[in-house]
Every structure is written in C-alpha cells, then in structure tokens.
Design a protein around this motif. Structure first.
Motif, PDB file in Angstrom:
ATOM      1  N   THR A 100      -2.183  -2.750  99.571  1.00 30.21           N
ATOM      2  CA  THR A 100      -1.463  -3.894 100.139  1.00 30.21           C
ATOM      3  C   THR A 100      -1.205  -4.939  99.049  1.00 30.21           C
ATOM      4  O   THR A 100      -0.162  -5.594  99.065  1.00 30.21           O
ATOM      5  N   ASN A 149     -10.753   6.833  98.020  1.00 34.00           N
ATOM      6  CA  ASN A 149     -10.557   6.624  96.590  1.00 34.00           C
ATOM      7  C   ASN A 149     -11.784   5.861  96.121  1.00 34.00           C
ATOM      8  O   ASN A 149     -11.958   4.694  96.427  1.00 34.00           O
ATOM      9  N   ARG A 162       2.074   1.383 107.767  1.00 32.47           N
ATOM     10  CA  ARG A 162       1.191   2.564 107.779  1.00 32.47           C
ATOM     11  C   ARG A 162       1.056   3.123 109.187  1.00 32.47           C
ATOM     12  O   ARG A 162       0.923   4.332 109.371  1.00 32.47           O
ATOM     13  N   ALA A 221     -11.025   4.002 103.308  1.00 32.31           N
ATOM     14  CA  ALA A 221     -10.991   3.577 101.903  1.00 32.31           C
ATOM     15  C   ALA A 221     -10.773   2.069 101.816  1.00 32.31           C
ATOM     16  O   ALA A 221      -9.936   1.611 101.051  1.00 32.31           O
ATOM     17  N   GLY A 222     -11.501   1.324 102.630  1.00 27.28           N
ATOM     18  CA  GLY A 222     -11.223  -0.113 102.680  1.00 27.28           C
ATOM     19  C   GLY A 222      -9.748  -0.294 102.993  1.00 27.28           C
ATOM     20  O   GLY A 222      -9.091  -1.173 102.464  1.00 27.28           O
ATOM     21  N   ASP A 250      -8.618  -6.651  96.782  1.00 23.65           N
ATOM     22  CA  ASP A 250      -9.493  -7.077  97.881  1.00 23.65           C
ATOM     23  C   ASP A 250     -10.707  -7.851  97.346  1.00 23.65           C
ATOM     24  O   ASP A 250     -11.213  -7.541  96.265  1.00 23.65           O
ATOM     25  N   THR A 264      -6.407  -1.189 104.717  1.00 26.00           N
ATOM     26  CA  THR A 264      -5.894  -2.241 105.583  1.00 26.00           C
ATOM     27  C   THR A 264      -4.939  -1.661 106.619  1.00 26.00           C
ATOM     28  O   THR A 264      -4.107  -0.806 106.294  1.00 26.00           O
TER      29      THR A 264
HETATM   30  N1  ARG Z   1      -7.167  -2.861 101.371  1.00 27.97           N
HETATM   31  C1  ARG Z   1      -6.197  -2.402 100.439  1.00 27.97           C
HETATM   32  C2  ARG Z   1      -5.225  -1.478 101.107  1.00 27.97           C
HETATM   33  O1  ARG Z   1      -5.485  -0.952 102.125  1.00 27.97           O
HETATM   34  C3  ARG Z   1      -6.793  -1.727  99.228  1.00 27.97           C
HETATM   35  C4  ARG Z   1      -7.651  -0.555  99.514  1.00 27.97           C
HETATM   36  C5  ARG Z   1      -7.997   0.236  98.278  1.00 27.97           C
HETATM   37  N2  ARG Z   1      -9.041   1.135  98.564  1.00 27.97           N
HETATM   38  C6  ARG Z   1      -9.623   1.988  97.701  1.00 27.97           C
HETATM   39  N3  ARG Z   1     -10.608   2.726  98.119  1.00 27.97           N
HETATM   40  N4  ARG Z   1      -9.213   2.076  96.493  1.00 27.97           N
HETATM   41  O2  ARG Z   1      -4.161  -1.229 100.619  1.00 27.97           O
END
Ligand code: ARG
Length: 280
Positions: A179, A67, A132, A124-125, A217, A127
């Motif tokens: 998260t 995303n 999950r 996507a960063g 984040d 967590t």
């Molecule tokens: N680290 C958080 C999660 O995993 C937010 C990640 C959102 N990443 C993004 N690409 N929008 O839920």
C-alpha cells in the motif's frame, strides 16, 4: 517369420511382462523397447490410464503465502519463519485441525498465489483494500497498521506535509506492491517512487542517499530504525490500515472457518497475547 525373430519377440514380451510386474513407477524402464512395450500393454489397459489413481492421501496441511522480511509480523529466525502472523496462523491452523506450512515469496506474488490456489491463504501484514477485494476475500481484521515515513536524522523532511509542499520532489522508497507503493505512486508519481523487494533494501538505499525517505508500515519501520543507526520515523503518520488474511474468492468454506477461528482467538485473548509478545 524366422524362428530367431519369434524367439527375440517372445523374449522381449517376456521382459516387458516381468518388468511390468516388478518395476516400481519411478524406476527407469530403459530396457524396454517402446514399440514392443506399447503392443504388449495396450490390449490390457484398453486405452485407459495405465495405473489406477492411488486413493488420495488426505492432505492435512494448510499453506500460507507470506513475505518474510517484515518484522515483527513475519521474519526469519535461523531458517524458521516467526512473528505475529506466523503465530496467529499457527493458532488458526490448530483450530482447523491442520498442519501449517509457510511459503515465503515476493509480496506482490501473494495475491496471485492465493487466487490461483497454489496456496490456501495469504497472511503478510496485508492491508485490506477495495482494489485487492476485487480479486480475493479478506477475513475479519486481526490487527491494525499505519503507514509511516522513515528519514535520515536531520532530513529536510520533517512532516508528511513536506512531501506535498510546492516544488517538493523527494525520492520515496517503498516495498514493491505494498500500500505504501500504491499510495506514494498515486500521490507523487511513479518517477519519484523507487520500488524495492523489501523494506531492508529500501532502507539501504536511504542510507546510501539514493532516496530521501521510506514509506512502510509502522512496526516494520520501528524494527528497521532499531537495526540502522541514524534513522528516524516521522511522527505524522501517512495512512491507517487494517490487516487481514486473504483467501480465494471461491473458497468461502475456508473463509468462514478462519473467521470463526479468528473470533475465538480474539475472544480468548490469544491474538492480543501474540501481538504483545512481539510489540512492546
Ligand atoms: N501493509 C502493507 C500492504 O498490505 C505492506 C505489507 C507488506 N508485508 C510483507 N510481509 N512484506 O501492502
């Protein structure tokens, strides 16, 4: 049968044969009467599929779901998706001898895309969470994150504890399915949590006083505060997290290959260098 009918049928059959030999698969076949065509073709194919499957062209791409509204991990520069995740994924793909394709989607669609195999992996960063892990596998972690809180300068919220104070009923903005969303909904109840498609939209709502804070984040929080005047990040963090790549449970081969690549990219300093490029 009358001669004219026989002639017509013969002509039709002839046309079918000629067309069958000459037409390419994607050319319209509207000239052919479907009934005549079926009669003419069926004996030849004997119920088997009409066209033998082409030998599969080897797919040398590997597709990542993300995303791309999450600077500095993934974001658009022109029409290209760049950032820490995009670059690390590129390095991993190179190690696997694959060409990376990135598919941008809603954050809360990524897990399903991975599970159903419409993409090869999600990055996507994201967590690592126990919940999950029930639906996907995670590689070893390549970065850490912290859930931070953005408020307007001069906000009544000055620490995380203020959100939990007796009688507090602050409106919290989050990105749907993150998260931040999950924790905030658990802690403060769904009524106080507004879910947005991305951090930017949440910050717009904060700017317009529709909400009192945004939980997101830390690095994206920094990028958002930089891009919007009058916002600050609270010093007290909300939760520490590990980021990793998610892969379909059954695709353990890819999991092993990616873990090996990540190990190498950590050992040779590539991952540190990519992170340092985007996070000063
Ligand atoms: N680290 C958080 C999660 O995993 C937010 C990640 C959102 N990443 C993004 N690409 N929008 O839920």
């Amino acid at each position: 049968m009358k001669f004219s009918k026989i002639l017509a049928l013969t002509m039709a059959l002839l046309m079918v044969c000629v067309c069958f030999a000459a037409c390419t698969a994607d050319e319209p076949e509207t000239v052919v009467d479907p009934e005549v065509k079926n009669d003419a073709v069926t004996p030849e194919t004997d119920g088997e599929p009409e066209v033998e499957a082409e030998p599969e062209v080897e797919d040398n791409t590997i597709t990542m779901a993300t995303n791309a509204y999450f600077k500095p991990y993934e974001y658009y520069e022109g029409d290209k998706i760049v950032g820490i995740d995009a670059e690390i994924a590129e390095a991993i793909a190179a190690k696997l001898g694959k060409e990376l394709v990135i598919e941008d989607m809603q954050f809360d669609s990524i897990l399903t895309a991975v599970q159903t195999g419409s993409v090869d992996f999600g990055m996507a960063g994201m967590t690592v969470t126990e919940e999950r892990k029930e639906s996907v596998n995670f590689t070893s972690s390549y970065a850490t994150g912290v859930q931070s809180i953005i408020v307007k300068e001069g906000s009544a919220i000055t620490t995380v504890d203020d959100l939990y104070a007796d009688g507090a009923a602050y409106k919290v903005g989050v990105q749907l399915g993150t998260t931040g969303d999950i924790y905030a909904t658990d802690d403060f109840g769904a009524d106080l949590v507004s879910q947005f498609a991305n951090g930017n939209e949440a910050v717009m709502a904060l700017n317009g006083d529709a909400i009192d804070c945004v939980i997101i984040d830390n690095q994206p929080a920094l990028a958002l505060v930089e891009a919007n005047e009058g916002l600050v990040i609270l010093e007290t963090a909300y939760a520490d997290e590990e980021y990793a790549i998610c892969i379909a449970k059954e695709n353990t081969e890819l999991l092993d290959a990616m873990n090996a690549a990540i190990d190498e990219l950590i050992a040779d300093g590539t991952i540190d260098a990519v992170v340092a490029k985007y996070i000063k």
